[in-house]
Design a protein around this motif. Structure first.
Motif: not given
Length: 443
Positions: A6-32
């Motif tokens: 499942x992908x949120x990318x430049x085709x499906x969302x503009x940069x403003x949305x992509x910024x809101x749907x991005x995990x911070x680097x230190x949050x990736x492990x917990x998110x997994x």
């Protein structure tokens, strides 16, 4: 088991949305870990960059897995599930493998063929692996994808041609000077294009860089951020006398570098050549600079021509890489199909060797006088008989793995030989059942 991406990318969302749907680097492990504890998820890897956030997962059911992944993203970023659905692409099975191969090799990037995504996806996989959210399938598939991308980059020119204006600017300088290691560069302007040019210069091993801007504080901030020098715009003419490369990108309404400025430095200038690259619109550098014989002056149109030509070259390389992906999908499917066969073959071998061992025990009881040498000969020949008898059944089992009805035929195979083989995902199934039981107790 099913593979879903499942992908949120430049085709499906503009940069403003992509910024809101991005995990911070230190949050990736917990998110997994959080995603792995979600119903239906058996394996998962989360990739989150400035241009895409993607969830790769092995799920027990496609529809259930898709829903819970989208619900996970909605909760993580404060959206409704329906909103997340509108900004995501969903890829399943072979299409998901194809998507992964395109992403890792740079075919799905905004800048076609960029190589940074390979390192980002590799890091995402390693982080997931360290948190034990990957298993049998992903430990194999992601290594296959990474190997594929490395080979694709090494065997094609997809990453060798500049396809951004700022990158092309530096590539033009390389065409004049060759290596840029000991060259002095000036950047006029402190905006986004100037920063991109700065990063490309640093990437080309240029260390002597000075930034100029009409608002001196902006030049200072950019210089401090990347640990280079800055100077007032009033000092630009003086620095031109020792510069090799000048990249200018300002919003000035008049020329920043003129014929008159170059005439003033003609005598004291020490460098052999001066490359002036104007990526501003309107132009920063006076056209038809003629003050010095060894001045190379390029503007946006020159760069665009280079970018367009390079993009065509990259597209040819991308097409060649894309042609290799179907074979990677086939290889992956063959490997997955063999997963179900391996335990069956192992169970068949174990049963056969148990029979051989019991037979040898019976021989020992009935022929106690056998010497050690004679016993070894008998054991060797009984094992040889078993191996010859197993040869064709094992071959048939392997051929069954590619059959559309492989599960039914493998079950029949096991019934014929009276063996039981645990599915390679049995442990994951048990974990999934435990997760489901735990979730239902709270819902």
């Amino acid at each position: 088991m099913h593979f879903i991406a499942i992908s949120v990318n430049h085709r499906t969302a503009d940069v403003a949305l992509r910024e809101k749907v991005a995990f911070k680097e230190d949050a990736i492990r917990l998110a997994n870990v959080d995603l792995f504890e979600t119903k239906s998820i058996l394996e998962n890897v989360i990739l989150s960059t400035c241009n895409r956030t993607e969830v790769y997962a092995i799920v027990d059911q496609i529809h259930t897995g898709r829903y819970y992944i989208q619900r996970f993203l909605a909760r993580a970023f404060g959206f409704d599930v329906e909103e997340i659905k509108t900004m995501t692409e969903v890829h399943v099975e072979d299409d998901a493998v194809n998507h992964l191969m395109r992403v890792v090799s740079g075919l799905d990037s905004i800048v076609l063929g960029e190589t940074q995504i390979l390192g980002q996806l590799r890091d995402a996989f390693f982080k997931a692996q360290e948190e034990d959210t990957t298993g049998t399938i992903f430990n194999h598939l992601f290594k296959q994808a990474i190997t594929f991308a490395k080979k694709a980059h090494n065997e094609t020119d997809i990453a060798d041609n500049a396809v951004s204006v700022s990158y092309a600017a530096v590539e033009l300088a390389k065409k004049v000077f060759g290596k840029l290691t000991h060259k002095k560069a000036l950047i006029v302007g402190a905006g986004e294009m100037s920063e991109l040019s700065l990063l490309n210069l640093i990437g080309a091993d240029v260390s002597d860089i000075t930034i100029f801007n009409r608002t001196e504080s902006k030049a200072q901030r950019l210089a401090e951020k990347h640990q280079v020098a800055s100077a007032p715009i009033s000092d630009l003419a003086a620095h031109l006398s020792s510069a090799d490369i000048v990249i200018s990108s300002t919003s000035a309404e008049s020329y920043v570098i003129t014929n008159q400025m170059l005439e003033q430095i003609e005598a004291p200038r020490k460098a052999d050549s001066l490359v002036l690259i104007d990526i501003a619109v309107p132009r920063d550098i006076e056209p038809n600079i003629t003050a010095l014989p060894d001045v190379f002056n390029y503007d946006v149109d020159d760069l665009k021509g280079l970018v367009d030509a390079n993009l065509r070259e990259r597209q040819l390389a991308a097409d060649a890489i894309a042609e290799r992906i179907p074979q990677e999908i086939t290889n992956h499917n063959d490997w997955v199909n063999m997963l179900g066969v391996v335990p069956v073959i192992r169970a068949l071998r174990e049963k056969a060797m148990t029979i051989q061992s019991e037979t040898m025990d019976s021989i020992d009881r009935k022929l106690p006088g056998l010497s050690e040498h004679e016993r070894k000969v008998v054991s060797k020949h009984t094992k040889s008989i078993i191996n010859q008898m197993l040869k064709d059944p094992i071959k048939q089992a392997k051929e069954i793995s590619t059959d559309k009805k492989s599960n039914e035929k493998l079950e029949l195979f096991q019934n014929i030989f009276d063996i039981e083989a645990e599915h390679p995902y049995e442990e994951q199934r048990r974990k999934s059942a435990e997760k489901l039981s735990h979730i239902l107790s709270f819902e």
